[in-house]
Design an enzyme around this catalytic site. Structure first.
Site, mmCIF file in Angstrom:
data_model
loop_
_atom_site.group_PDB
_atom_site.id
_atom_site.type_symbol
_atom_site.label_atom_id
_atom_site.label_comp_id
_atom_site.label_asym_id
_atom_site.label_seq_id
_atom_site.Cartn_x
_atom_site.Cartn_y
_atom_site.Cartn_z
ATOM 1 N N LYS A 13 0.822 -1.213 0.000
ATOM 2 C CA LYS A 13 0.000 0.000 0.000
ATOM 3 C C LYS A 13 0.859 1.268 0.000
ATOM 4 O O LYS A 13 0.609 2.193 -0.762
ATOM 5 C CB LYS A 13 -0.928 0.038 1.225
ATOM 6 C CG LYS A 13 -1.884 -1.146 1.333
ATOM 7 C CD LYS A 13 -2.851 -0.961 2.498
ATOM 8 C CE LYS A 13 -2.169 -0.875 3.859
ATOM 9 N NZ LYS A 13 -1.579 -2.159 4.325
ATOM 10 N N ARG A 86 -9.066 0.883 9.203
ATOM 11 C CA ARG A 86 -8.542 -0.426 9.569
ATOM 12 C C ARG A 86 -9.548 -1.223 10.385
ATOM 13 O O ARG A 86 -9.270 -2.368 10.740
ATOM 14 C CB ARG A 86 -7.280 -0.237 10.412
ATOM 15 C CG ARG A 86 -5.993 -0.629 9.719
ATOM 16 C CD ARG A 86 -4.870 -0.340 10.688
ATOM 17 N NE ARG A 86 -3.659 -1.040 10.372
ATOM 18 C CZ ARG A 86 -2.692 -0.557 9.603
ATOM 19 N NH1 ARG A 86 -2.828 0.588 8.998
ATOM 20 N NH2 ARG A 86 -1.585 -1.249 9.422
ATOM 21 N N ARG A 125 11.736 -5.870 4.894
ATOM 22 C CA ARG A 125 11.472 -4.457 4.587
ATOM 23 C C ARG A 125 12.475 -3.554 5.301
ATOM 24 O O ARG A 125 12.791 -3.759 6.465
ATOM 25 C CB ARG A 125 10.049 -4.084 5.022
ATOM 26 C CG ARG A 125 9.756 -2.589 4.827
ATOM 27 C CD ARG A 125 8.291 -2.295 4.744
ATOM 28 N NE ARG A 125 7.598 -2.399 6.021
ATOM 29 C CZ ARG A 125 6.290 -2.203 6.152
ATOM 30 N NH1 ARG A 125 5.538 -1.935 5.104
ATOM 31 N NH2 ARG A 125 5.725 -2.311 7.336
ATOM 32 N N ARG A 158 11.859 -1.213 10.813
ATOM 33 C CA ARG A 158 10.874 -0.688 11.745
ATOM 34 C C ARG A 158 10.697 -1.630 12.923
ATOM 35 O O ARG A 158 10.759 -2.839 12.767
ATOM 36 C CB ARG A 158 9.524 -0.507 11.027
ATOM 37 C CG ARG A 158 9.244 0.921 10.612
ATOM 38 C CD ARG A 158 8.096 1.011 9.652
ATOM 39 N NE ARG A 158 6.902 0.293 10.132
ATOM 40 C CZ ARG A 158 5.747 0.246 9.456
ATOM 41 N NH1 ARG A 158 5.661 0.855 8.285
ATOM 42 N NH2 ARG A 158 4.721 -0.403 9.930
ATOM 43 N N ARG A 169 0.602 -8.634 13.955
ATOM 44 C CA ARG A 169 -0.041 -7.708 13.010
ATOM 45 C C ARG A 169 -0.890 -8.453 11.986
ATOM 46 O O ARG A 169 -1.952 -7.974 11.596
ATOM 47 C CB ARG A 169 1.023 -6.868 12.292
ATOM 48 C CG ARG A 169 1.596 -5.776 13.193
ATOM 49 C CD ARG A 169 2.890 -5.243 12.665
ATOM 50 N NE ARG A 169 2.760 -4.534 11.406
ATOM 51 C CZ ARG A 169 3.747 -4.429 10.518
ATOM 52 N NH1 ARG A 169 4.899 -5.000 10.749
ATOM 53 N NH2 ARG A 169 3.555 -3.741 9.419
HETATM 54 P P1 ADP Z 1 1.546 -1.581 7.856
HETATM 55 O O1 ADP Z 1 0.438 -1.311 6.845
HETATM 56 O O2 ADP Z 1 2.762 -2.117 7.208
HETATM 57 O O3 ADP Z 1 1.097 -2.377 9.024
HETATM 58 P P2 ADP Z 1 1.318 1.116 8.946
HETATM 59 O O4 ADP Z 1 2.381 2.129 8.937
HETATM 60 O O5 ADP Z 1 0.096 1.384 8.124
HETATM 61 O O6 ADP Z 1 2.024 -0.214 8.473
HETATM 62 O O7 ADP Z 1 0.813 0.847 10.452
HETATM 63 C C1 ADP Z 1 1.712 0.611 11.511
HETATM 64 C C2 ADP Z 1 0.965 0.556 12.842
HETATM 65 O O8 ADP Z 1 0.349 1.830 13.100
HETATM 66 C C3 ADP Z 1 -0.189 -0.427 12.938
HETATM 67 O O9 ADP Z 1 0.251 -1.717 13.273
HETATM 68 C C4 ADP Z 1 -1.055 0.209 14.034
HETATM 69 O O10 ADP Z 1 -0.539 -0.023 15.323
HETATM 70 C C5 ADP Z 1 -0.907 1.684 13.763
HETATM 71 N N1 ADP Z 1 -1.969 2.187 12.857
HETATM 72 C C6 ADP Z 1 -1.788 2.696 11.596
HETATM 73 N N2 ADP Z 1 -2.962 3.055 11.046
HETATM 74 C C7 ADP Z 1 -3.924 2.760 11.963
HETATM 75 C C8 ADP Z 1 -5.344 2.878 11.993
HETATM 76 N N3 ADP Z 1 -6.039 3.361 10.947
HETATM 77 N N4 ADP Z 1 -5.996 2.461 13.107
HETATM 78 C C9 ADP Z 1 -5.344 1.967 14.164
HETATM 79 N N5 ADP Z 1 -4.010 1.829 14.202
HETATM 80 C C10 ADP Z 1 -3.292 2.211 13.124
#
Ligand code: ADP
Ligand code: ZN
Length: 212
Positions: A13, A86, A125, A158, A169
């Site tokens: 994404k 999410r 990654r 990360r 996750r």
């Molecule tokens: P990835 O898609 O690789 O998991 P992100 O950077 O989108 O990476 O998200 C990393 C973390 O940030 C998630 O595991 C969560 O803890 C938090 N997070 C990101 N977006 C949201 C969201 N919309 N709602 C709740 N937590 C979020």
């Protein structure tokens, strides 16, 4: 045009979003990036979000919604959401918010990738500490090991890309985010794309979809 990208963590994404915002002139809205920025700036929100993120759980809906509305202000058109919504609750909040602004969602793109592929991708990654560019140590490494091609800053892994957190996750995605597929499938703007292909091919496919 407002677009939502859906898919497993590691489905591509973020990489796709960075391509699309350039070619389509959209605003990239990555809640993950915004949260990491809040943490870097040591804001109260960042402090509250840290333990959720490092353990691979979702940050509570209320925090995410408040943060998003504060960041976007009156800007509710031409948005490309990456990592948001999410949960079904976030999707419902977004619908209500858009409705109040006379806005709508024009496309939902689901990047379909097999689970074992995302696990492998997340493990290799690497993220630039300077500009945030995403690399893969195996399939798309930088020219010079651990150094960003664009800004020459060092790359990092990360905290939540460590093996134990990856497992969590993936489970959180299945439990809390996957129900969104059913939520959006019936919306009439749902599209599926094969996220298993190389980044350039995915970008090309999705760009064509969005231009239709
Ligand atoms: P990835 O898609 O690789 O998991 P992100 O950077 O989108 O990476 O998200 C990393 C973390 O940030 C998630 O595991 C969560 O803890 C938090 N997070 C990101 N977006 C949201 C969201 N919309 N709602 C709740 N937590 C979020
Ligand atoms: Zn960089």
């Amino acid at each position: 045009m407002n677009v939502i990208l859906l898919g497993y963590p590691g489905s591509g994404k973020g990489t796709l979003a960075k391509d699309l915002v350039q070619s389509l002139g959209l605003v990239h809205v990555s809640t993950g990036d915004i949260l990491r920025d809040e943490i870097a700036k040591k804001t109260p929100l960042g402090t509250e979000a840290t333990s959720y993120m490092t353990s691979g759980r979702l940050v509570p809906d209320r925090l995410v919604m408040d943060m998003l509305k504060a960041r976007l202000g009156t800007e509710t058109r031409g948005l490309l959401f990456d990592g948001f919504p999410r949960t079904v609750e976030q999707a419902e909040s977004l619908d209500a918010w858009f409705e109040s602004k006379g806005q709508s969602i024009d496309a939902v793109i689901f990047l379909k990738v097999e689970e074992d592929v995302v696990v492998q991708r997340l493990g290799s990654r690497r993220t630039c500490t300077g500009c945030g560019k995403i690399y893969n140590a195996i399939s798309s490494p930088p020219a010079k090991e651990n150094v960003c091609d664009v800004c020459a800053k060092p790359l990092m892994t990360r905290e939540d890309d460590k093996p134990a957190v990856i497992v969590r996750r993936i489970q959180v995605y299945k439990d809390q985010t996957e129900p969104l597929l059913a939520y959006y499938r019936s919306s009439g703007v749902f599209h599926e794309a094969d996220g298993g292909q190389p980044p350039a091919a995915v970008t090309e496919k999705v760009s064509a979809l969005l231009k239709k």
